[in-house]
Motif scaffolding. Structure first.
Motif, PDB file in Angstrom:
ATOM      1  N   UNK A 117       0.831  -1.213   0.000  1.00 14.41           N
ATOM      2  CA  UNK A 117       0.000   0.000   0.000  1.00 14.41           C
ATOM      3  C   UNK A 117       0.858   1.253   0.000  1.00 14.41           C
ATOM      4  N   UNK A 118       2.032   1.198   0.648  1.00 20.22           N
ATOM      5  CA  UNK A 118       2.886   2.379   0.693  1.00 20.22           C
ATOM      6  C   UNK A 118       3.565   2.649  -0.647  1.00 20.22           C
ATOM      7  N   UNK A 119       3.621   1.631  -1.519  1.00 19.37           N
ATOM      8  CA  UNK A 119       4.323   1.792  -2.794  1.00 19.37           C
ATOM      9  C   UNK A 119       3.411   1.589  -4.002  1.00 19.37           C
ATOM     10  N   UNK A 120       2.096   1.662  -3.780  1.00 22.62           N
ATOM     11  CA  UNK A 120       1.174   1.329  -4.870  1.00 22.62           C
ATOM     12  C   UNK A 120       1.241   2.321  -6.030  1.00 22.62           C
ATOM     13  N   UNK A 121       1.735   3.531  -5.803  1.00 24.40           N
ATOM     14  CA  UNK A 121       1.804   4.521  -6.877  1.00 24.40           C
ATOM     15  C   UNK A 121       3.146   4.500  -7.612  1.00 24.40           C
ATOM     16  N   UNK A 122       4.065   3.641  -7.203  1.00 26.63           N
ATOM     17  CA  UNK A 122       5.379   3.609  -7.844  1.00 26.63           C
ATOM     18  C   UNK A 122       5.296   3.067  -9.264  1.00 26.63           C
ATOM     19  N   UNK A 123       6.133   3.588 -10.132  1.00 27.51           N
ATOM     20  CA  UNK A 123       6.267   3.025 -11.468  1.00 27.51           C
ATOM     21  C   UNK A 123       6.943   1.661 -11.356  1.00 27.51           C
ATOM     22  N   UNK A 124       6.734   0.781 -12.364  1.00 28.39           N
ATOM     23  CA  UNK A 124       7.339  -0.554 -12.294  1.00 28.39           C
ATOM     24  C   UNK A 124       8.839  -0.532 -12.046  1.00 28.39           C
ATOM     25  N   UNK A 125       9.568   0.390 -12.700  1.00 28.24           N
ATOM     26  CA  UNK A 125      11.020   0.445 -12.516  1.00 28.24           C
ATOM     27  C   UNK A 125      11.386   0.795 -11.081  1.00 28.24           C
ATOM     28  N   UNK A 179      -0.302  -8.927 -13.646  1.00 28.97           N
ATOM     29  CA  UNK A 179       0.119  -7.872 -14.571  1.00 28.97           C
ATOM     30  C   UNK A 179       1.164  -6.962 -13.936  1.00 28.97           C
ATOM     31  N   UNK A 180       0.962  -6.630 -12.662  1.00 30.55           N
ATOM     32  CA  UNK A 180       1.911  -5.759 -11.957  1.00 30.55           C
ATOM     33  C   UNK A 180       3.250  -6.462 -11.796  1.00 30.55           C
ATOM     34  N   UNK A 181       3.220  -7.740 -11.423  1.00 33.37           N
ATOM     35  CA  UNK A 181       4.455  -8.495 -11.277  1.00 33.37           C
ATOM     36  C   UNK A 181       5.168  -8.621 -12.615  1.00 33.37           C
ATOM     37  N   UNK A 182       4.419  -8.819 -13.690  1.00 31.23           N
ATOM     38  CA  UNK A 182       5.028  -8.913 -15.018  1.00 31.23           C
ATOM     39  C   UNK A 182       5.765  -7.624 -15.363  1.00 31.23           C
ATOM     40  N   UNK A 183       5.134  -6.477 -15.101  1.00 29.64           N
ATOM     41  CA  UNK A 183       5.777  -5.185 -15.390  1.00 29.64           C
ATOM     42  C   UNK A 183       7.048  -5.007 -14.559  1.00 29.64           C
ATOM     43  N   UNK A 184       6.989  -5.440 -13.294  1.00 38.30           N
ATOM     44  CA  UNK A 184       8.148  -5.285 -12.415  1.00 38.30           C
ATOM     45  C   UNK A 184       9.276  -6.218 -12.829  1.00 38.30           C
ATOM     46  N   UNK A 185       8.943  -7.456 -13.177  1.00 35.57           N
ATOM     47  CA  UNK A 185       9.970  -8.411 -13.604  1.00 35.57           C
ATOM     48  C   UNK A 185      10.762  -7.890 -14.795  1.00 35.57           C
ATOM     49  N   UNK A 186      10.082  -7.205 -15.695  1.00 32.72           N
ATOM     50  CA  UNK A 186      10.765  -6.680 -16.881  1.00 32.72           C
ATOM     51  C   UNK A 186      11.837  -5.661 -16.531  1.00 32.72           C
ATOM     52  N   UNK A 187      11.748  -5.078 -15.341  1.00 34.99           N
ATOM     53  CA  UNK A 187      12.694  -4.046 -14.926  1.00 34.99           C
ATOM     54  C   UNK A 187      13.774  -4.567 -13.979  1.00 34.99           C
ATOM     55  N   UNK A 188      13.680  -5.821 -13.567  1.00 32.78           N
ATOM     56  CA  UNK A 188      14.620  -6.370 -12.600  1.00 32.78           C
ATOM     57  C   UNK A 188      15.851  -6.963 -13.272  1.00 32.78           C
ATOM     58  N   UNK A 189      16.978  -7.029 -12.556  1.00 33.32           N
ATOM     59  CA  UNK A 189      18.147  -7.745 -13.070  1.00 33.32           C
ATOM     60  C   UNK A 189      17.822  -9.218 -13.300  1.00 33.32           C
ATOM     61  N   UNK A 190      18.595  -9.865 -14.184  1.00 35.72           N
ATOM     62  CA  UNK A 190      18.325 -11.258 -14.552  1.00 35.72           C
ATOM     63  C   UNK A 190      18.282 -12.178 -13.339  1.00 35.72           C
ATOM     64  N   UNK A 191      19.217 -12.028 -12.423  1.00 30.83           N
ATOM     65  CA  UNK A 191      19.275 -12.921 -11.262  1.00 30.83           C
ATOM     66  C   UNK A 191      18.011 -12.809 -10.415  1.00 30.83           C
TER      67      UNK A 191
END
Length: 452
Positions: A175-183, A207-219
């Protein structure tokens, strides 16, 4: 702090802008560092984790915070840009204390921590945790949940923060980070513990997890996808862009990759399989299979409506590709491209088939990264069509895909840690650790020396 606001809750600090005395923004608050086992009766608030412009997370001692009011944090000035590293005896309030299950001392009831109150000591710059906002009964439900009585209690009224909790909730942290962009949310996840990262990932919508995964390092991507149930992992992969899903699957062992592909819907798995079939470092392996494809009888108005879609990345919105049916890649015969600026200059009723730039030759899927780089530079464009020998559009390579391949391996990890090559500290970000008030020495990371 203003006299009328002696206390602040950490949920109000999350994402708060940090300003210097001149009113220039130097970063944003991402967490609060506390010492739960010190000499004092109440936990000491040591400082803030601040994300500066380079996305590096640094430590800002509370002794350098002069005000927390009107939705902003005011500091004395210069920040130490040494990357923040948590010491073993320190706790991250947002990342580790929210959603904890603890026990009321008086009644023995279990409660869930929804928020944590910080108070500045009178006539000092020291801060401490003195209040907790908790909910009785089962954990979960977030700040707006009606399940169980919610109440504010003194820190001493609960126990259990030092116990290991097998499954900690995530509702209030999210809830504290719900407005953050995926990156930005990806950056938050990267800095959590492996256990906490898995809990947050499990709680995010597909959908939110998918957007976040795209911005994470491979590991981090591999770690998270391996901890999801196979059926959930397949759903998340379906929600990702096909090229990003292919990149992630390419990091997995062959058996795991095939198992997840088999669990995906056939129409979702097909473009991913096609991308995986191309040799690494070619246009085919880097392209997205979902550019804007229009038939020649589509109008400019229709083309602009497609370009305006909110979720469309900017490079893909720069041009539309005109093809004969079918409209999905691989398409029918590729006719050409219409640039966004050309669409703006034409009347809404004009047909895109009459506006195509047929002189912009397409690329084969075997084109190398150097060839792609030269192509984008030569034509001053940010997206290039990829067409097979039969003249069918296979996809488009965007400039961000090329940059991703050109940058050194591990660049996402470096970006998450604020270690981007060529970054020059700004006037408010200096490597020197300033002296504490009164001349007391500071450690190399800007903290006060530890007690004892």
């Amino acid at each position: 702090m203003a006299a009328g606001a002696p206390r602040v809750f950490v949920s109000h600090l999350a994402g708060t802008a940090v300003f210097d005395p001149n009113g220039d923004q130097v970063g944003r608050v991402r967490d609060v560092v506390a010492l739960l086992g010190g000499r004092r009766r109440l936990p000491s608030v040591l400082g803030l984790v601040v994300e500066v412009v380079s996305r590096r997370r640094v430590f800002l001692p509370m002794t350098r915070v002069t005000g927390v009011e009107s939705g902003q944090v005011i500091t004395t000035g210069v920040l130490n840009i040494r990357r923040f590293e948590r010491r073993p005896n320190e706790r991250l309030v947002l990342g580790e204390l929210l959603d904890r299950q603890v026990t009321l001392v008086e009644t023995g009831e279990e409660v869930t921590v929804l928020d944590v109150g910080l108070q500045r000591l009178p006539a000092r710059r020291d801060w401490e945790i003195d209040r907790l906002f908790v909910r009785k009964g089962r954990k979960g439900g977030g700040l707006r949940s009606r399940r169980g009585e919610a109440l504010t209690v003194e820190w001493d009224a609960v126990t259990g923060f030092n116990l290991e909790e097998p499954e900690q909730g995530t509702a209030n942290l999210l809830a504290t980070f719900e407005q953050l962009r995926p990156a930005d949310l990806a950056n938050v996840l990267h800095h959590l513990s492996e256990k906490r990262r898995a809990e947050v990932a499990a709680a995010l919508h597909d959908d939110r997890l998918a957007d976040v995964l795209e911005e994470l390092p491979d590991d981090d991507q591999v770690e998270i996808i391996n901890k999801l149930a196979d059926e959930r992992a397949a759903l998340v992969l379906e929600a990702m862009d096909p090229d990003d899903a292919a990149d992630l699957l390419g990091e997995l062992p062959e058996d795991d990759k095939e198992r997840l592909l088999d669990l995906m819907q056939p129409q979702e798995a097909a473009p991913v399989r096609r991308l995986l079939s191309y040799e690494e470092g070619t246009a085919g392996s880097l392209m997205t299979t979902e550019p804007i494809v229009l038939r020649p009888d589509a109008s400019v108005a229709e083309a602009l409506a497609r370009v305006r879609l909110e979720d469309l990345p900017a490079p893909l919105a720069s041009q539309v590709y005109v093809c004969r049916p079918p409209d999905e890649t691989p398409t029918g015969k590729y006719l050409g491209v219409v640039h966004f600026q050309r669409l703006l200059r034409e009347p809404p009723f004009a047909l895109v088939g009459a506006l195509v730039d047929a002189d912009l030759r397409p690329l084969p899927p075997t084109a190398s990264v150097p060839a792609l780089t030269s192509y984008l530079a030569a034509y001053n464009i940010v997206s290039a069509p990829v067409v097979d020998e039969g003249g069918h559009l296979l996809g488009a390579v965007t400039v961000d895909d090329v940059l991703d391949d050109l940058l050194p391996e591990g660049w996402r990890e470096a970006a998450a840690e604020g270690g981007l090559p060529g970054f020059v500290p700004g006037p408010h970000e200096r490597p020197e650790a300033p002296a504490a008030p009164g001349g007391a020495a500071r450690g190399p990371d800007g903290r006060e020396p530890e007690d004892g």
